[in-house]
Design an enzyme around this catalytic site. Structure first.
Site, PDB file in Angstrom:
ATOM      1  N   CYS B 109       0.931  -1.153  -0.149  1.00 27.55           N
ATOM      2  CA  CYS B 109      -0.152  -0.586  -0.269  1.00 27.55           C
ATOM      3  C   CYS B 109       0.824   1.169   0.006  1.00 27.55           C
ATOM      4  CB  CYS B 109      -1.078   0.180   1.265  1.00 27.55           C
ATOM      5  SG  CYS B 109      -1.804   1.724   1.273  1.00 27.55           S
ATOM      6  N   SER B 113      -0.485   2.669   4.669  1.00 25.94           N
ATOM      7  CA  SER B 113      -0.595   1.235   5.005  1.00 25.94           C
ATOM      8  C   SER B 113      -1.650  -0.023   4.757  1.00 25.94           C
ATOM      9  CB  SER B 113       0.309   0.785   6.250  1.00 25.94           C
ATOM     10  OG  SER B 113       1.412   1.976   6.153  1.00 25.94           O
ATOM     11  N   CYS B 114      -2.409  -0.124   3.685  1.00 27.13           N
ATOM     12  CA  CYS B 114      -3.709  -0.796   4.044  1.00 27.13           C
ATOM     13  C   CYS B 114      -2.953  -2.493   4.429  1.00 27.13           C
ATOM     14  CB  CYS B 114      -4.353  -0.479   2.797  1.00 27.13           C
ATOM     15  SG  CYS B 114      -4.769   0.730   2.718  1.00 27.13           S
TER      16      CYS B 114
END
Lengths: 224, 210, 224, 210
Positions: B109, B113-114
């Site tokens: 990501c 910060s998926c």
């Protein structure tokens, strides 16, 4: 916004430091920031896109110097103040100057509700029967826009051409949803596949591909 | 290349300042009655001890063992993963990408910060850090090399940038030497990094997965 | 390198702080850094492109946090050590461990030579009769390369189309020259004119233009 | 938008540390005999007191007064400026761009802080700073507005990014109310900012240029 958070394609950020047997948290305050962020979200005063923007919208030197949970902390304080849940003075003093309004009391997340709330998750889809602008297999180009607000189209794909590989369905359009209540509009989200060489030039491997999830509002038909 | 000083290490700077700031915020929100102490504890317990990559490993082991399940997983990952009891926050919409002899998948990501929490737990620090986020899309083979993973020129690397609410899980290749293993035994081989795509699952005859 | 120094098109860096009646220097150490940098250059151990790279090649969080002369200081220390003129230990101790080699003594800049040296300047042109790859009026596209080394093609023009407006003549190609001795090659430099909308999309003013100086090595003929 | 803290102001942080570091470096280089104290002083004197925007202002005033000189300046700026005695370091190759009723020019160096030293001296802090460098090419009209300079929609803005060894000087429009003025009087009206292009030269009847 073209911010420091939009990192794809930056050089000079150093080697990857993959810690062996890394603990989930490195400091107790990281635990607290995670929990406070999730619990505060229960107030219903912001959505995920507003919270992402609160985190990314820091001066770039600070964004790059902050750790992940430091950025969550910055974001949480900002969200609490901007939503009116607490005042900047209260944060500075660490003392409450006014109790929680009555209408918010029922929203407070209780321990017995935690499992159900986490298991349910959030709802990012829109049930409306919105037609897709692009079909699977269709060549598209990412709009070369540079909005100052939140956007989920990374800078490294803007103006670049790819192919729609999958239609994920209708989702809330993040770029609009980040502006607050009344901006919840549905659009199709696609997995758009870009050849690595389209993005990075001939030095990239010819076979490699980068897939990016993009909304209708990010795309136009590719020029033929 | 870095001639960095102490203040450039974000994970070890201003710790006491940050610690005090968080304690102060927590006591404010508790005093205001906005957050509940037991709920905070339950949230922490969930992500520190209950949810983690062992969940994703069970999904992978089942897909390796049951062809029908694998089909379902690749067709409708959200439902197939929910069938194992994993669903909810940051895993509402799942998509599984399969490593084969022709393609190696890698998840990142770049914008934040998926990460698929229900199957992998909270992300490791390196996944959230600038070096990984900046280079995974531009130099994926260099990034893989830093993890000791060499991808042949005849294999395409496919990077998935999690820019929307889809969360990605890599279905690694089942290693040799695992014929006849139970799903439990298989799951024990599957490390977090192989489900992000930065490593392969090592054969039980060879080294261990991280 | 795609570094933090390549700032064109970034958001979130704050308002412009234009100081009224600004002094030339704000601190005495800024004077010293300027003078030490210019005087050390007389050793002939680096060229302008090596020194630019020494300054820009900092961790992005540090580059953004450092002031202009702090970045000059970082660059100078790096150049001195990398060129072997001083050791890292000498810098740490602030004491010389070995005298200047004899063959460098004659290079030391003396006060009486300062005016002549500054008035003469540097020589960035190459006398070779190198033909131009592009003609004035020709449409060109900037190569979509992302080298890890020094480059003077900013990221915001890569892959974009413009028109050659002026041929400035043959200059040392900075991208190569930054690699050190033996990399001094001549190329034509052009003022390439880009419509603002080509670079930034339809929100930019239709009449506005951005001119960027680019070398033959940055350009290809625009696709027709 | 900034909720910046003290440490985010690069011009006023770590001053004593930096000061010590520079003193230490200077004494090392002096001890080694690599630099000469009198030469350092001569370099500082040159840029602190001798070279500055008054040079560029004289070039502009002459171009306003002598049509032949203006033609030469626009055709071969390096030679025409050298004719005034201004040349050398960071001004080896000059190019002059003229503001008219149709076009307004603005100079920036997005990659570092290139600037025409012989005619303008050392650049001001804002010219070297991230806010100006990041936005001058993407939002030049917004940048101009921050300097109080409104450019009409019927006038094109032309931005010059100094990415090579060409150095740019803007020839501003001669303001009204200056008929019959001497070159010396005209030069006194021409401020540094008008030769970078962020301001216009104000009429002597109106406000002053910065």
């Amino acid at each position: 916004m073209n911010g420091a958070h939009d990192m794809g394609g930056m050089h000079g950020l150093g080697p990857i430091d993959a810690e062996i047997d890394e603990p989930v948290f490195h400091h107790d305050w990281e635990r607290r920031v995670l929990a406070l962020t999730l619990a505060s979200g229960a107030m219903g005063k912001w959505n995920i896109d507003i919270s992402r923007h609160a985190r990314e919208n820091q001066p770039p030197a600070e964004y790059l110097a902050n750790s992940y949970y430091q950025t969550w902390l910055v974001g949480l304080e900002k969200l609490l103040v901007e939503s009116g849940l607490v005042t900047a003075d209260e944060i500075a003093n660490g003392r409450s100057a006014a109790p929680l309004p009555d209408d918010l009391e029922e929203r407070v997340l209780k321990a017995e509700a935690v499992e159900a709330v986490l298991s349910r998750g959030d709802n990012f889809t829109v049930e409306d029967d919105i037609p897709a602008k692009f079909a699977v297999g269709e060549p598209v180009r990412v709009l070369n826009n540079h909005p100052t607000h939140h956007t989920r189209a990374p800078r490294y794909v803007r103006g670049k051409c790819g192919v729609v590989e999958r239609d994920h369905g209708v989702f809330v359009f993040a770029d609009e949803n980040s502006k607050g209540p009344g901006h919840r509009v549905g659009q199709h989200v696609y997995s758009v596949c870009f050849p690595a060489q389209e993005l990075w030039g001939p030095d990239a491997a010819a076979a490699d591909r980068i897939n990016v999830d993009l909304w209708d509002g990010h795309l136009e038909a590719a020029p033929s | 290349m870095s001639d960095s000083e102490d203040h450039s290490d974000p994970n070890h700077s201003h710790l006491s300042d940050t610690d005090l700031r968080v304690r102060s915020l927590e006591s404010l929100l508790l005093e205001k009655g906005m957050v509940d102490a037991d709920a905070l504890e339950a949230l922490i317990q969930t992500y520190e001890h209950k949810v983690g990559p062992q969940n994703g490993a069970r999904v992978v082991a089942r897909a390796w063992s049951e062809p029908d399940y694998k089909d379902w997983l690749l067709r409708d990952a959200t439902a197939a993963i929910a069938d194992m009891g994993y669903h909810g926050r940051q895993g509402e919409h799942m998509y599984v990408v399969e490593n084969t002899g022709e393609v190696h998948n890698l998840v990142v990501c770049t914008l934040c910060s998926c990460y698929p929490w229900p199957v992998l737990g909270l992300p490791p620090t390196w996944y959230k850090s600038a070096p990984y986020r900046s280079r995974a899309v531009m130099d994926p083979r260099g990034v893989l090399r830093e993890f000791g993973t060499e991808i042949g020129a005849d294999v395409a690397v496919r990077v998935w940038d999690s820019t929307a609410e889809l969360r990605y899980l890599v279905l690694p290749e089942r290693p040799e030497g695992t014929e006849g293993m139970s799903q439990e035994e298989l799951a024990a081989l599957v490390g977090r990094n192989s489900m992000i795509g930065v490593e392969k699952v090592a054969s039980p005859n060879g080294g261990a997965a991280r």
